[in-house]
Design a protein around this motif. Structure first.
Motif, PDB file in Angstrom:
ATOM      1  N   LEU A 196      -9.013 -52.406  99.592  1.00 36.74           N
ATOM      2  CA  LEU A 196      -9.149 -53.855  99.745  1.00 36.74           C
ATOM      3  C   LEU A 196      -8.873 -54.297 101.175  1.00 36.74           C
ATOM      4  O   LEU A 196      -9.471 -55.255 101.672  1.00 36.74           O
ATOM      5  CB  LEU A 196      -8.197 -54.584  98.779  1.00 36.74           C
ATOM      6  CG  LEU A 196      -8.523 -54.451  97.277  1.00 36.74           C
ATOM      7  CD1 LEU A 196      -7.413 -55.065  96.428  1.00 36.74           C
ATOM      8  CD2 LEU A 196      -9.865 -55.117  96.970  1.00 36.74           C
ATOM      9  N   LEU A 197      -7.954 -53.575 101.826  1.00 35.86           N
ATOM     10  CA  LEU A 197      -7.581 -53.939 103.201  1.00 35.86           C
ATOM     11  C   LEU A 197      -8.452 -53.259 104.251  1.00 35.86           C
ATOM     12  O   LEU A 197      -8.289 -53.468 105.456  1.00 35.86           O
ATOM     13  CB  LEU A 197      -6.105 -53.595 103.439  1.00 35.86           C
ATOM     14  CG  LEU A 197      -5.089 -54.367 102.576  1.00 35.86           C
ATOM     15  CD1 LEU A 197      -3.671 -53.872 102.856  1.00 35.86           C
ATOM     16  CD2 LEU A 197      -5.183 -55.866 102.835  1.00 35.86           C
ATOM     17  N   GLY A 198      -9.339 -52.359 103.785  1.00 33.94           N
ATOM     18  CA  GLY A 198     -10.226 -51.668 104.730  1.00 33.94           C
ATOM     19  C   GLY A 198      -9.527 -50.580 105.504  1.00 33.94           C
ATOM     20  O   GLY A 198      -9.926 -50.266 106.629  1.00 33.94           O
ATOM     21  N   ILE A 199      -8.519 -49.996 104.935  1.00 27.65           N
ATOM     22  CA  ILE A 199      -7.785 -48.908 105.590  1.00 27.65           C
ATOM     23  C   ILE A 199      -8.493 -47.608 105.241  1.00 27.65           C
ATOM     24  O   ILE A 199      -8.621 -47.265 104.051  1.00 27.65           O
ATOM     25  CB  ILE A 199      -6.317 -48.870 105.137  1.00 27.65           C
ATOM     26  CG1 ILE A 199      -5.624 -50.199 105.492  1.00 27.65           C
ATOM     27  CG2 ILE A 199      -5.588 -47.691 105.761  1.00 27.65           C
ATOM     28  CD1 ILE A 199      -4.213 -50.306 104.946  1.00 27.65           C
ATOM     29  N   PRO A 200      -8.982 -46.835 106.258  1.00 26.20           N
ATOM     30  CA  PRO A 200      -9.742 -45.605 105.969  1.00 26.20           C
ATOM     31  C   PRO A 200      -8.887 -44.524 105.311  1.00 26.20           C
ATOM     32  O   PRO A 200      -9.368 -43.798 104.460  1.00 26.20           O
ATOM     33  CB  PRO A 200     -10.262 -45.189 107.347  1.00 26.20           C
ATOM     34  CG  PRO A 200      -9.362 -45.828 108.329  1.00 26.20           C
ATOM     35  CD  PRO A 200      -8.884 -47.110 107.725  1.00 26.20           C
ATOM     36  N   ASP A 201      -7.654 -44.362 105.721  1.00 29.13           N
ATOM     37  CA  ASP A 201      -6.788 -43.310 105.161  1.00 29.13           C
ATOM     38  C   ASP A 201      -5.468 -43.945 104.696  1.00 29.13           C
ATOM     39  O   ASP A 201      -4.486 -43.973 105.438  1.00 29.13           O
ATOM     40  CB  ASP A 201      -6.529 -42.229 106.204  1.00 29.13           C
ATOM     41  CG  ASP A 201      -5.799 -41.026 105.616  1.00 29.13           C
ATOM     42  OD1 ASP A 201      -5.583 -41.003 104.350  1.00 29.13           O
ATOM     43  OD2 ASP A 201      -5.414 -40.130 106.364  1.00 29.13           O
ATOM     44  N   PRO A 202      -5.407 -44.505 103.458  1.00 27.04           N
ATOM     45  CA  PRO A 202      -4.195 -45.194 102.979  1.00 27.04           C
ATOM     46  C   PRO A 202      -2.974 -44.288 102.943  1.00 27.04           C
ATOM     47  O   PRO A 202      -1.857 -44.738 103.183  1.00 27.04           O
ATOM     48  CB  PRO A 202      -4.572 -45.649 101.570  1.00 27.04           C
ATOM     49  CG  PRO A 202      -6.055 -45.692 101.586  1.00 27.04           C
ATOM     50  CD  PRO A 202      -6.499 -44.584 102.488  1.00 27.04           C
ATOM     51  N   ALA A 203      -3.137 -42.990 102.636  1.00 31.12           N
ATOM     52  CA  ALA A 203      -1.983 -42.097 102.535  1.00 31.12           C
ATOM     53  C   ALA A 203      -1.250 -41.974 103.859  1.00 31.12           C
ATOM     54  O   ALA A 203      -0.014 -41.973 103.916  1.00 31.12           O
ATOM     55  CB  ALA A 203      -2.430 -40.734 102.043  1.00 31.12           C
TER      56      ALA A 203
END
Length: 456
Positions: free
Chosen positions: A99-106
């Motif tokens: 939802l936030l457009g973060i490519p690598d959430p981990a």
């Protein structure tokens, strides 16, 4: 001369001590009814067992008083689970990253697999609870415990009264047996003397041989009755020793009191209804049943109490940040399938039952008192009549004996007159015995045991 005086003084002291010791021993052998009563209270196993029941109820009453006080306790728990308790939110983390457009959430948001509770966890706490209101149930419990203590005391008194009546009966039975033995011995000695006289009269040709045979038969019968009387004394002595818990008994000190009635029967009946332990027991049970009604009614009201907890030790409990808590609790049962209504009715029926028992018990005790009173009056009449008969029988024996000695009477007439006098004497002492045990039982049941003991 001085040395002789010194020798005499110790001898006199020794003699005085011996006399005092003999007097003490003689007095110790005379067992009175009061002393026997005291020994029974001290030694009888049934009375001891009953007294322990009273002591037990005293402790129960003290325990019931503790219902008003707070309860303090300490508790602890230590758990070992098969694994830690955790919450894996990485899926939710990836959704948030998308939802936030973060490519690598981990890499940006980190690992969302949280450990909530370690597999090894423990805690310990101190707890306090105290009832504030229980619908009257605590007050009822304390009333009930007091009534139960009274019931145990009444039960103990009933046991004591029953055994006291047994003691009076056993004591006077021994006296009756001893008096009977003395009479049988007197008859035996009289018939023995008569038998010897008959032998002499026969040797001198005054009476025929058949008269001596009559005397010998009478002597044999008198000896048999004397032996039986001795056995009766032994049996009565054993029964009395067992009741009062002693190993040896030499003699007893008691008289077969002359009959007397000091007040009319209605006064005895009034005192019986006022002092009788059985009626007090029924009354206590009735009060206990009324308390039972109060207990059942208390279920209609809420139960209110306060509580507190202090956590003085914890291990691996990160979520438990507080150390103490306190609060108030309320419990109110609104419906329980009509159980309360039926229990109240059952408790009220119990009260009605005891009221009916009380009414009948009063009638029974009035009749019981009249029965004992009539027995006393009956024995009074018997004794009065037997005293007159005894006077006539003594005169008859004297006349029969003189006639035999003068050769104008027979041996059978002398023996018959002797036995008749003995029979009247036996009836008289038996009437005295029956009077005393009936009077003693009446006095015990109306709570006048001490008064009766003082008369003997």
């Amino acid at each position: 001369m001085e040395s002789n005086k010194l020798k005499i003084v110790p001898i006199l002291k020794i003699a005085i001590c011996i006399l005092f010791f003999n007097s003490t021993v003689a007095n110790a052998q005379q067992l009175t009814l009061r002393k026997a009563y005291e020994l029974m209270l001290e030694n009888n196993g049934e009375i001891k067992a009953s007294s322990f029941d009273v002591k037990s109820m005293e402790e129960e009453q003290k325990a019931t008083k503790g219902l008003r006080l707070p309860t303090v306790s300490v508790s602890g728990t230590y758990l070992n689970l098969d694994k830690d308790i955790s919450a894996n939110l990485n899926t939710e983390r990836d959704m948030v990253g998308g939802l936030l457009g973060i490519p690598d959430p981990a890499s940006i948001l980190g690992d969302w697999n949280f450990s909530l509770l370690d597999k090894n966890v423990g805690f310990a706490s101190a707890d306090i609870t105290m009832p504030l209101y229980a619908g009257g149930k605590i007050n009822a419990a304390n009333k009930a415990s007091k009534i139960k203590l009274d019931l145990s005391e009444n039960k103990h008194q009933l046991k004591e009264d029953d055994l006291t009546i047994n003691l009076i009966t056993s004591f006077y039975r021994l006296k009756l047996a001893q008096e009977a033995e003395n009479l049988r011995k007197e008859v035996y000695e009289t018939v023995l003397l008569h038998s010897k006289q008959a032998d002499k009269f026969f040797e001198n040709g005054i009476i025929p041989e058949v008269e001596t045979l009559n005397a010998k038969v009478a002597l044999s019968n008198a000896n048999r009755e004397l032996l039986a009387a001795k056995k009766d004394v032994e049996l009565a002595t054993t029964a009395l020793k067992n009741l009062i818990g002693i190993d040896s008994l030499e003699t007893i000190s008691i008289a077969l009191n002359s009959p007397s009635i000091l007040k009319p029967v209605d006064q005895f009946q009034d005192q019986m209804l006022k002092e009788n332990i059985q009626l007090k027991t029924i009354e206590n049970n009735k009060q206990l049943a009324k308390v039972g009604v109060q207990v059942e009614n208390s279920d209609y009201f809420p139960k209110v109490g306060v509580f507190g907890k202090y956590l003085f030790w914890k291990d691996n409990l990160p979520l438990a940040s507080t150390k103490w808590l306190a609060g108030i609790s309320l419990e109110w049962e609104l419906f329980n399938g009509f159980q309360r209504e039926h229990k109240i009715k059952a408790a009220k029926h119990k009260v009605s039952q005891l009221e009916a028992l009380d009414k009948q018990a009063r009638l029974n005790l009035t009749t019981y008192t009249k029965k004992l009173y009539n027995e006393i009056e009956k024995q009074l009449e018997q004794i009065k009549s037997l005293k007159t008969d005894e006077t006539f029988a003594k005169k008859l024996k004297f006349m029969r004996t003189r006639a035999f000695e003068e050769g104008t009477g027979t041996s059978l007439e002398v023996v018959d007159a002797t036995l008749k006098l003995n029979e009247i004497k036996l009836h008289k002492i038996k009437a005295l015995y029956l009077y005393n045990i009936a009077y003693g039982e009446l006095m015990v049941r109306i709570g006048e045991t001490e008064s009766f003991l003082n008369e003997n």
